[in-house]
Design a protein around this motif. Structure first.
Motif, PDB file in Angstrom:
ATOM      1  N   GLY A  13       0.784  -1.237   0.000  1.00  0.00           N
ATOM      2  CA  GLY A  13       0.000   0.000   0.000  1.00  0.00           C
ATOM      3  C   GLY A  13       0.809   1.276   0.000  1.00  0.00           C
ATOM      4  O   GLY A  13       0.236   2.356   0.183  1.00  0.00           O
ATOM      5  N   SER A  14       2.110   1.175  -0.201  1.00  0.00           N
ATOM      6  CA  SER A  14       2.927   2.393  -0.204  1.00  0.00           C
ATOM      7  C   SER A  14       3.276   2.858  -1.610  1.00  0.00           C
ATOM      8  O   SER A  14       3.991   3.849  -1.775  1.00  0.00           O
ATOM      9  N   ASP A  15       2.757   2.161  -2.629  1.00  0.00           N
ATOM     10  CA  ASP A  15       3.107   2.508  -4.006  1.00  0.00           C
ATOM     11  C   ASP A  15       2.022   1.983  -4.941  1.00  0.00           C
ATOM     12  O   ASP A  15       1.246   1.092  -4.588  1.00  0.00           O
ATOM     13  N   ARG A  37       7.851  -2.558   1.499  1.00  0.00           N
ATOM     14  CA  ARG A  37       9.253  -2.919   1.720  1.00  0.00           C
ATOM     15  C   ARG A  37      10.164  -1.701   1.813  1.00  0.00           C
ATOM     16  O   ARG A  37      11.270  -1.793   2.323  1.00  0.00           O
ATOM     17  N   SER A  38       9.721  -0.566   1.298  1.00  0.00           N
ATOM     18  CA  SER A  38      10.561   0.627   1.263  1.00  0.00           C
ATOM     19  C   SER A  38      10.328   1.488   2.505  1.00  0.00           C
ATOM     20  O   SER A  38       9.216   1.981   2.729  1.00  0.00           O
ATOM     21  N   LEU A  42       7.169   4.077   3.179  1.00  0.00           N
ATOM     22  CA  LEU A  42       6.328   3.886   4.365  1.00  0.00           C
ATOM     23  C   LEU A  42       6.342   5.123   5.248  1.00  0.00           C
ATOM     24  O   LEU A  42       5.305   5.511   5.806  1.00  0.00           O
ATOM     25  N   GLN A  43       7.500   5.757   5.354  1.00  0.00           N
ATOM     26  CA  GLN A  43       7.586   6.994   6.142  1.00  0.00           C
ATOM     27  C   GLN A  43       6.703   8.076   5.539  1.00  0.00           C
ATOM     28  O   GLN A  43       6.034   8.828   6.265  1.00  0.00           O
ATOM     29  N   ALA A  44       6.691   8.146   4.200  1.00  0.00           N
ATOM     30  CA  ALA A  44       5.842   9.128   3.530  1.00  0.00           C
ATOM     31  C   ALA A  44       4.368   8.847   3.800  1.00  0.00           C
ATOM     32  O   ALA A  44       3.576   9.779   4.012  1.00  0.00           O
ATOM     33  N   GLY A  55       7.491  -5.053   5.761  1.00  0.00           N
ATOM     34  CA  GLY A  55       7.604  -6.498   5.611  1.00  0.00           C
ATOM     35  C   GLY A  55       7.649  -6.909   4.157  1.00  0.00           C
ATOM     36  O   GLY A  55       6.926  -6.352   3.323  1.00  0.00           O
ATOM     37  N   ASP A  56       8.509  -7.863   3.857  1.00  0.00           N
ATOM     38  CA  ASP A  56       8.629  -8.438   2.514  1.00  0.00           C
ATOM     39  C   ASP A  56       7.765  -9.685   2.475  1.00  0.00           C
ATOM     40  O   ASP A  56       8.092 -10.703   3.107  1.00  0.00           O
TER      41      ASP A  56
END
Length: 239
Positions: A13-15, A37-38, A42-44, A55-56
């Motif tokens: 869900g981060s991209d 994974r990034s 995730l911080q953004a 988590g991968d």
């Protein structure tokens, strides 16, 4: 499903499509946790008010991290969106690890998350599982054999658990995107649906109670398949 006030988990869900699904669910009033994974991405997302889990999902440890990350929370919506492609080449045995990673991420992880999170979903007054497959689950293309196999497998699994859960409070939805403008398809020629528009169709399907969301050009593929599965396969195999 009325998503207002409900807790949703969007894997990947981060991209890409997942990020747009998360943003639109948040805009509709849901509380959303995303996985990825990034660390930077995730911080953004955290800066935008999302819960995050690193988590991968190609690893058991990544699946454990996601399950543990929502433990004790009233999860009502699970969106299995995370997916990867594969550079598998039938003539190159060394690409089998890429194929295995694709299978673990695209098929094994959604099955594990559905199984391990079902109890908490069942505990909610209303809940849903959304498995994001692909138009390629209907008919494969030769250039993406392993990816297509994972999506076809997830489609079959989704249809089966929908029947198993038909008398429960857990709705099971399949979302089938076309080729979408994401990092995975960067550099690929041809018409692509925007991630925003694809996510909009998926979120609309969640909110209106659809069992299956055929996004964009997948509607035409489904129509062709309904007339002649063999024709659909002939069209897509060289796509």
């Amino acid at each position: 499903m009325d998503v207002r006030g409900k807790l949703a988990l969007v894997t990947g869900g981060s991209d890409g499509i997942g990020r747009e699904i998360a943003l639109q669910l948040q805009g509709a009033g849901a509380e959303v946790i995303v996985t990825g994974r990034s660390a930077d991405k995730l911080q953004a997302m955290a800066g935008l008010g999302f819960g995050t889990i690193a988590g991968d999902l190609s690893t058991p440890e990544g699946v454990d991290a996601v399950v543990n990350g929502v433990a004790g929370k009233p999860l009502a919506l699970l969106v299995n969106n995370a997916g990867v492609g594969s550079d598998y080449d039938l003539d190159q045995p060394e690409t089998l690890e890429s194929a295995a990673r694709c299978i673990r991420t695209n098929l094994d992880a959604p099955i594990a998350l559905c199984t391990r999170l079902l109890a908490v979903l069942r505990a909610q007054p209303e809940a849903a599982i959304v498995n994001v497959t692909s138009g390629l689950a209907i008919a494969p293309r030769a250039g993406g054999s392993v990816y297509c196999a994972t999506k076809a497998g997830l489609r079959s699994y989704t249809q089966a658990i929908r029947h198993l859960l038909k008398d429960s409070n857990v709705r099971v939805i399949e979302a089938l995107p076309p080729v979408v403008e994401t990092n995975m398809t960067a550099g690929r020629a041809g018409k692509k649906m925007s991630a925003h528009d694809c996510a909009a169709e998926i979120v609309h399907g969640i909110r209106t109670g659809k069992r299956e969301v055929n996004a964009g050009m997948v509607k035409l593929l489904q129509f062709a398949h309904s007339l002649s599965p063999a024709l659909a396969r002939r069209i897509m195999i060289q796509y």
